[in-house]
Scaffold this motif. Structure first.
Motif, PDB file in Angstrom:
ATOM      1  N   THR A  61      37.575  55.541  55.658  1.00  0.00           N
ATOM      2  CA  THR A  61      38.341  54.442  56.230  1.00  0.00           C
ATOM      3  C   THR A  61      37.794  53.332  56.726  1.00  0.00           C
ATOM      4  O   THR A  61      36.552  53.069  56.678  1.00  0.00           O
ATOM      5  CB  THR A  61      39.294  54.853  57.369  1.00  0.00           C
ATOM      6  OG1 THR A  61      38.437  55.360  58.426  1.00  0.00           O
ATOM      7  CG2 THR A  61      40.291  56.112  56.967  1.00  0.00           C
ATOM      8  N   GLY A  62      38.413  52.202  56.505  1.00  0.00           N
ATOM      9  CA  GLY A  62      37.995  50.907  56.707  1.00  0.00           C
ATOM     10  C   GLY A  62      38.881  49.788  57.139  1.00  0.00           C
ATOM     11  O   GLY A  62      40.097  50.389  57.579  1.00  0.00           O
ATOM     12  N   THR A  63      38.803  48.531  57.148  1.00  0.00           N
ATOM     13  CA  THR A  63      39.647  47.576  57.501  1.00  0.00           C
ATOM     14  C   THR A  63      39.466  46.442  56.813  1.00  0.00           C
ATOM     15  O   THR A  63      38.372  46.334  56.116  1.00  0.00           O
ATOM     16  CB  THR A  63      39.436  47.132  59.078  1.00  0.00           C
ATOM     17  OG1 THR A  63      38.091  46.730  59.226  1.00  0.00           O
ATOM     18  CG2 THR A  63      39.911  48.402  59.901  1.00  0.00           C
ATOM     19  N   VAL A  64      40.427  45.660  56.727  1.00  0.00           N
ATOM     20  CA  VAL A  64      40.459  44.337  55.928  1.00  0.00           C
ATOM     21  C   VAL A  64      41.103  43.382  56.847  1.00  0.00           C
ATOM     22  O   VAL A  64      41.893  43.845  57.609  1.00  0.00           O
ATOM     23  CB  VAL A  64      41.022  44.269  54.523  1.00  0.00           C
ATOM     24  CG1 VAL A  64      42.735  44.680  54.612  1.00  0.00           C
ATOM     25  CG2 VAL A  64      40.987  43.298  53.600  1.00  0.00           C
ATOM     26  N   ILE A  65      40.770  42.159  56.765  1.00  0.00           N
ATOM     27  CA  ILE A  65      41.247  41.256  57.582  1.00  0.00           C
ATOM     28  C   ILE A  65      41.923  40.286  56.658  1.00  0.00           C
ATOM     29  O   ILE A  65      41.448  39.693  55.675  1.00  0.00           O
ATOM     30  CB  ILE A  65      40.082  40.334  58.298  1.00  0.00           C
ATOM     31  CG1 ILE A  65      39.233  41.208  59.141  1.00  0.00           C
ATOM     32  CG2 ILE A  65      40.517  39.068  59.352  1.00  0.00           C
ATOM     33  CD1 ILE A  65      37.947  40.494  59.880  1.00  0.00           C
ATOM     34  N   HIS A  66      43.113  39.976  57.300  1.00  0.00           N
ATOM     35  CA  HIS A  66      44.222  39.041  56.603  1.00  0.00           C
ATOM     36  C   HIS A  66      44.370  37.796  57.416  1.00  0.00           C
ATOM     37  O   HIS A  66      44.653  37.734  58.677  1.00  0.00           O
ATOM     38  CB  HIS A  66      45.422  39.506  56.327  1.00  0.00           C
ATOM     39  CG  HIS A  66      45.657  40.511  55.136  1.00  0.00           C
ATOM     40  ND1 HIS A  66      45.797  40.262  53.692  1.00  0.00           N
ATOM     41  CD2 HIS A  66      45.512  41.881  55.010  1.00  0.00           C
ATOM     42  CE1 HIS A  66      45.896  41.277  53.146  1.00  0.00           C
ATOM     43  NE2 HIS A  66      45.337  42.469  53.965  1.00  0.00           N
TER      44      HIS A  66
END
Length: 99
Positions: A61-66
């Motif tokens: 799992t990870g994250t992305v910044i919008h």
């Protein structure tokens, strides 16, 4: 706060076009996959960052910044584009209707 895609659609443009326009105007730059504002604009309240969790193909799992634009940011973009005679479609339609 709204995405650059929604703002771009108001002008009949793509998010890619509007991001490039803002980059050429020295408003924003890209770091990795994220657009960030240059320092003179960073503290103006034009954008908010939203962190989205994601599941990768390899099971991690990870994250992305919008980056999303606030109403104040939308007005800033409107004024910037207007200086270059680029108007939202609704303004163009209204001027046609009033003639």
């Amino acid at each position: 706060a709204v995405s650059i895609t929604k703002i771009a659609k108001d002008y009949g443009k793509s998010a890619k076009w509007l991001n490039r326009y803002l980059h050429n105007k020295k408003v924003q730059f890209k770091q990795g996959n994220t657009w960030l504002l240059y320092q003179p604009y960073a503290a103006q309240g034009y954008t908010k960052s939203e962190t989205i969790p994601l599941d990768r193909y390899d099971g991690t799992t990870g994250t992305v910044i919008h980056t999303k634009w606030t109403q104040k940011g939308r007005l800033f973009i409107y004024d910037l584009l207007k200086k270059d005679n680029i108007l939202p479609l609704i303004d163009i339609e209204n001027s046609i209707d009033n003639n």
